[in-house]
Design a protein around this motif. Structure first.
Motif, PDB file in Angstrom:
ATOM      1  N   UNK A   1      25.282  31.954  51.929  1.00 26.63           N
ATOM      2  CA  UNK A   1      24.895  32.361  53.226  1.00 26.63           C
ATOM      3  C   UNK A   1      23.721  33.170  53.637  1.00 26.63           C
TER       4      UNK A   1
ATOM      5  N   UNK B   1      20.610  31.309  52.867  1.00 25.18           N
ATOM      6  CA  UNK B   1      20.115  30.195  53.819  1.00 25.18           C
ATOM      7  C   UNK B   1      19.274  31.262  54.868  1.00 25.18           C
TER       8      UNK B   1
ATOM      9  N   UNK C   1      27.259  38.054  62.144  1.00 28.92           N
ATOM     10  CA  UNK C   1      28.201  36.804  62.532  1.00 28.92           C
ATOM     11  C   UNK C   1      29.620  37.419  62.534  1.00 28.92           C
TER      12      UNK C   1
ATOM     13  N   UNK D   1      32.032  36.836  66.327  1.00 29.93           N
ATOM     14  CA  UNK D   1      33.382  36.553  66.658  1.00 29.93           C
ATOM     15  C   UNK D   1      34.223  37.506  66.939  1.00 29.93           C
TER      16      UNK D   1
ATOM     17  N   UNK E   1      20.345  18.467  55.350  1.00 22.55           N
ATOM     18  CA  UNK E   1      19.480  18.031  56.722  1.00 22.55           C
ATOM     19  C   UNK E   1      19.048  16.705  56.343  1.00 22.55           C
TER      20      UNK E   1
ATOM     21  N   UNK F   1      28.304  27.895  69.899  1.00 23.12           N
ATOM     22  CA  UNK F   1      27.913  29.094  69.184  1.00 23.12           C
ATOM     23  C   UNK F   1      26.793  28.652  68.226  1.00 23.12           C
TER      24      UNK F   1
ATOM     25  N   UNK G   1      34.793  25.150  64.657  1.00 23.17           N
ATOM     26  CA  UNK G   1      34.266  25.637  63.086  1.00 23.17           C
ATOM     27  C   UNK G   1      35.216  25.315  62.264  1.00 23.17           C
TER      28      UNK G   1
ATOM     29  N   UNK H   1      35.297  32.673  60.797  1.00 20.96           N
ATOM     30  CA  UNK H   1      34.562  31.612  61.356  1.00 20.96           C
ATOM     31  C   UNK H   1      33.178  31.677  60.418  1.00 20.96           C
ATOM     32  N   UNK H   2      33.273  31.024  59.354  1.00 27.87           N
ATOM     33  CA  UNK H   2      31.746  30.870  58.685  1.00 27.87           C
ATOM     34  C   UNK H   2      31.227  29.710  58.839  1.00 27.87           C
TER      35      UNK H   2
ATOM     36  N   UNK I   1      27.915  30.119  61.820  1.00 27.47           N
ATOM     37  CA  UNK I   1      26.803  30.641  61.245  1.00 27.47           C
ATOM     38  C   UNK I   1      26.088  29.950  60.041  1.00 27.47           C
ATOM     39  N   UNK I   2      26.720  29.071  59.130  1.00 28.52           N
ATOM     40  CA  UNK I   2      26.216  28.461  58.170  1.00 28.52           C
ATOM     41  C   UNK I   2      25.333  27.471  58.886  1.00 28.52           C
TER      42      UNK I   2
ATOM     43  N   UNK J   1      22.389  28.809  60.388  1.00 23.80           N
ATOM     44  CA  UNK J   1      21.296  29.395  59.539  1.00 23.80           C
ATOM     45  C   UNK J   1      20.591  28.150  58.881  1.00 23.80           C
ATOM     46  N   UNK J   2      21.243  27.034  58.569  1.00 27.11           N
ATOM     47  CA  UNK J   2      20.224  25.843  58.121  1.00 27.11           C
ATOM     48  C   UNK J   2      19.650  25.354  59.412  1.00 27.11           C
TER      49      UNK J   2
END
Lengths: 319, 387
Positions: free
Chosen positions: A140, A143, A172, A176, A315, B14, B144, B171-172, B175-176, B179-180
């Protein structure tokens, strides 16, 4: 999948962290010409050859390039050994934790997640906190690092830009945590459920007939749809207010839902999600994920590299 | 970038708003597009029960404020013909459009990529849906946890030998995806600058989550050698305080054993890497030592012995470390007052203003972007286009 959005961008990668190496892989998959030096600290680990091959895919050897790179991608550990890297016109330097100088590439993500407040809130109350698994913290971060690289290239920047893995994970987690804190719930470990059901509705991982499923709702409408789809009308009648569920009755509602869930398989639940958009899903195991490329309707995403199924660039690009 | 990027942010919840927030902090002019009847549900996040706030409730969510600081806000009714026409006029002036509606929503509104590209061939449009615009997950509606469960991430979190419990607290997935999304957006902007061509990026939440699971997928195909490293979390003296360390070879085991004064009974690395029970034995060795020490002291002792270790911080402690407060920013919101935010991991080039009140900047933005005067805006308001 590869795309050519970064075609013409030349990157020199000198990586001492998995995050840096993954960022380089992503840049290469997006069309950049990435010249990389393999992760020297892991070179003697035969058991990591598949991982190192994955991280190195699409890159060229790190020989000196005929033209200077547009961007040097490195990290604190590597730059400490080779400070000349920082003399380049444009540098992105990764710092996973404040302990980078003493940790190694396999330690980074676990230490960063613990330092970031992410690990503390995962696991059972009264038991030890669980880390982010399987190098996901490193990936992560990678990225994010690749995103910084793309941003500084797009902006025509110069200088050294530092990216912190701990800061990324903390930002992150804090996003939350804020919601939990302000709901009066608090950010804590509560096992398979999000604490206090995260403000509304049962929210977490639940057992079903043949494994585990995930449930999440955010409104009365969600709650009614999920309960109806599972045949749990008694739960709707008994607990029509999802706010009350979260605040006062999470255990009771679980007790009402569990017998209904026990009648459903993961495949049933997958169909509900895929065809009706109900907010339930099977908790896929890695073996399930490895089977995804063969599922009808799966769009191109996975790749086969060195005989292994791996995730591609997530993507799809149209012009 | 020779001029400030103009961004239309149709994101909600989010992931989409986080991409817009990153762009804003990096200097873009980001306009958040909502409608009065269908505003970003995150405006209610964390304040669901604060009915005492009345109409101000939708301006009171710190979660919303975090993800939308630095943006301006307009209201535009995309269900009205005039609203869609106005959006397309704004698209013609924009560099980037971000959305994370359910797949197919923009297409159904007549605002699919072909129409957007017709309005602006240089546009970068980024869709962040749960399952992608095509394929088996195109009908997925998800928060998520759904995407991360389908991706396999939640199955990886649990205690050895027990069913997975997942990591819904962290809650990953969002953010993933974000980020992409940031990566794709800037790469596409760089491409547009170089080639003059716009791009449409179709990202799937499930795929983005799987995108960070490459090592886990490889491990599932090559697990005969066991784990490449073992994380060990052990208790310290104070209530619910912990430390984490990692061992990844025999030398690491030896250093750890020496640091905690353990002799016989410490399993060898070959056992630890292959056998969860051996990992648990090693963790208990560490726990026996750490449970008589405060976490900071134990971590210092371990690190002095060459063992990488950190305290497992609460979010409150993590957000107040010097590393986290270094780049924080203070913002004053007209309803909730002063708030301090952590630095963006992507960096910051602009001091962000507060998150927008619903539709607060409609007139100003339409004037700046499209040159609309007060009379035109009044007429559009009358027609319900700006609702």
């Amino acid at each position: 999948m590869t795309v050519d959005l970064l075609a013409g961008v030349r990157v020199t990668e000198a990586a001492g962290t998995l995050a840096t190496a993954f960022a380089g892989r992503l840049l290469a998959a997006m069309g950049a010409e990435v010249h990389a030096t393999p992760l020297a600290e892991l070179a003697d680990r035969d058991d990591l050859s598949a991982l190192l091959g994955y991280l190195g895919h699409g890159k060229k050897p790190g020989d000196p390039q005929p033209d200077p790179a547009d961007l040097v991608l490195t990290d604190v550990r590597t730059a400490a050994r080779s400070p000349e890297l920082l003399n380049a016109a444009l540098v992105v330097r990764v710092r996973m934790t404040e302990q980078d100088e003493t940790a190694g590439p396999l330690d980074d993500g676990i230490l960063a997640a613990a330092s970031a407040g992410a690990s503390w809130a995962m696991g059972e109350p009264g038991r030890y906190p669980l880390p982010m698994p399987a190098f996901t913290a490193d990936m992560l971060t990678g990225v994010v690092v690749a995103g910084v690289c793309a941003a500084v290239v797009a902006a025509g920047d110069s200088g050294v830009h530092e990216v912190s893995g701990t800061a990324a994970l903390c930002a992150f987690a804090d996003q939350n945590a804020t919601s939990y804190r302000l709901s009066g719930i608090g950010w804590r470990r509560e096992g398979r459920r999000a604490p206090g059901s995260a403000g509304v509705y049962p929210y977490g991982v639940y057992p079903c007939k043949d494994g585990q499923v995930a449930l999440i709702g955010r409104s009365t409408k969600d709650w009614v749809e999920i309960a109806t789809a599972l045949g749990a009308h008694d739960a709707i009648e008994a607990y029509p207010d999802p706010f009350a569920i979260a605040a006062h009755h999470a255990d009771e509602v679980d007790a009402l839902l569990l017998p209904h869930l026990a009648r459903h398989t993961r495949a049933d639940v997958a169909e509900l999600a895929e065809t009706s958009g109900v907010l339930v899903a099977p908790v896929a195991e890695m073996a399930d994920v490895l089977g995804y490329p063969d599922v009808p309707g799966q769009r191109p995403f996975f790749a086969k590299e060195a005989g292994f199924v791996v995730p591609g660039l997530p993507m799809q690009v149209r012009r | 970038m020779s001029r400030r990027l103009r961004v239309l942010d149709l994101g909600w919840i989010w992931a989409g708003p986080l991409v817009g927030s990153v762009l804003a902090e990096l200097g873009a002019d980001v306009v958040k597009v909502e409608s009065a009847g269908r505003f970003d549900p995150y405006r209610m996040r964390g304040v669901e029960r604060r009915k005492d706030l009345g109409e101000l409730r939708k301006e009171a969510s710190p979660s919303f404020h975090k993800l939308n600081k630095g943006k301006r806000g307009i209201t535009l009714n995309l269900r009205a013909d005039g609203g869609r026409e106005l959006l397309l006029r704004m698209v013609a002036e924009a560099d980037v459009l971000i959305e994370n509606f359910r797949a197919g929503t923009l297409e159904r509104l007549g605002l699919g990529w072909d129409r957007l590209r017709e309005a602006n061939p240089h546009l970068v449009a980024v869709s962040l849906s749960a399952g992608g615009q095509a394929g088996r997950w195109r009908n997925l509606r998800a928060y998520a946890l759904i995407t991360s469960a389908l991706a396999g991430y939640e199955s990886l979190i649990g205690y050895p030998g027990e069913p997975p419990i997942g990591g819904s607290t962290f809650g990953a997935a969002d953010p993933s995806v974000a980020a992409f999304g940031v990566l794709g957006t800037f790469a596409a902007v760089a491409d547009a600058q170089r080639t003059g061509r716009g791009s449409y990026l179709d990202l799937s939440g499930v795929e983005c989550m799987m995108g960070v699971l490459g090592p886990a997928l490889l491990a599932a195909q090559t697990d005969s050698a066991g784990v490449p490293c073992a994380d060990l979390t052990a208790p310290c003296t104070d209530d619910d305080t912990w430390l984490t360390t990692v061992v990844s070879d025999q030398a690491g085991i030896d250093r750890l054993a020496a640091a905690v004064g353990a002799g016989s009974g410490v399993p060898a690395w070959e056992q630890v890497r292959r056998d969860p029970a051996a990992r648990e034995r090693l963790r208990l060795v560490l726990s026996g030592w750490s449970s008589t020490r405060r976490s900071a002291d134990a971590v210092a002792e371990l690190r002095a012995a060459g063992v990488p270790a950190v305290p497992v911080l609460t979010i409150e402690a993590a957000t107040t470390t010097p590393a986290m407060t270094r780049d924080q920013v203070t913002v004053t919101h007209p309803v909730t007052g002063v708030a301090t935010y952590l630095g963006s991991p992507w960096g910051r080039r602009a001091s962000p203003g507060p998150a927008p009140l619903l539709g607060a900047n409609t007139a100003e933005v339409l004037d700046e972007w499209l040159g609309l005067g007060a009379d035109e805006i009044a007429a559009l308001t009358e027609q319900g286009v700006l609702a």
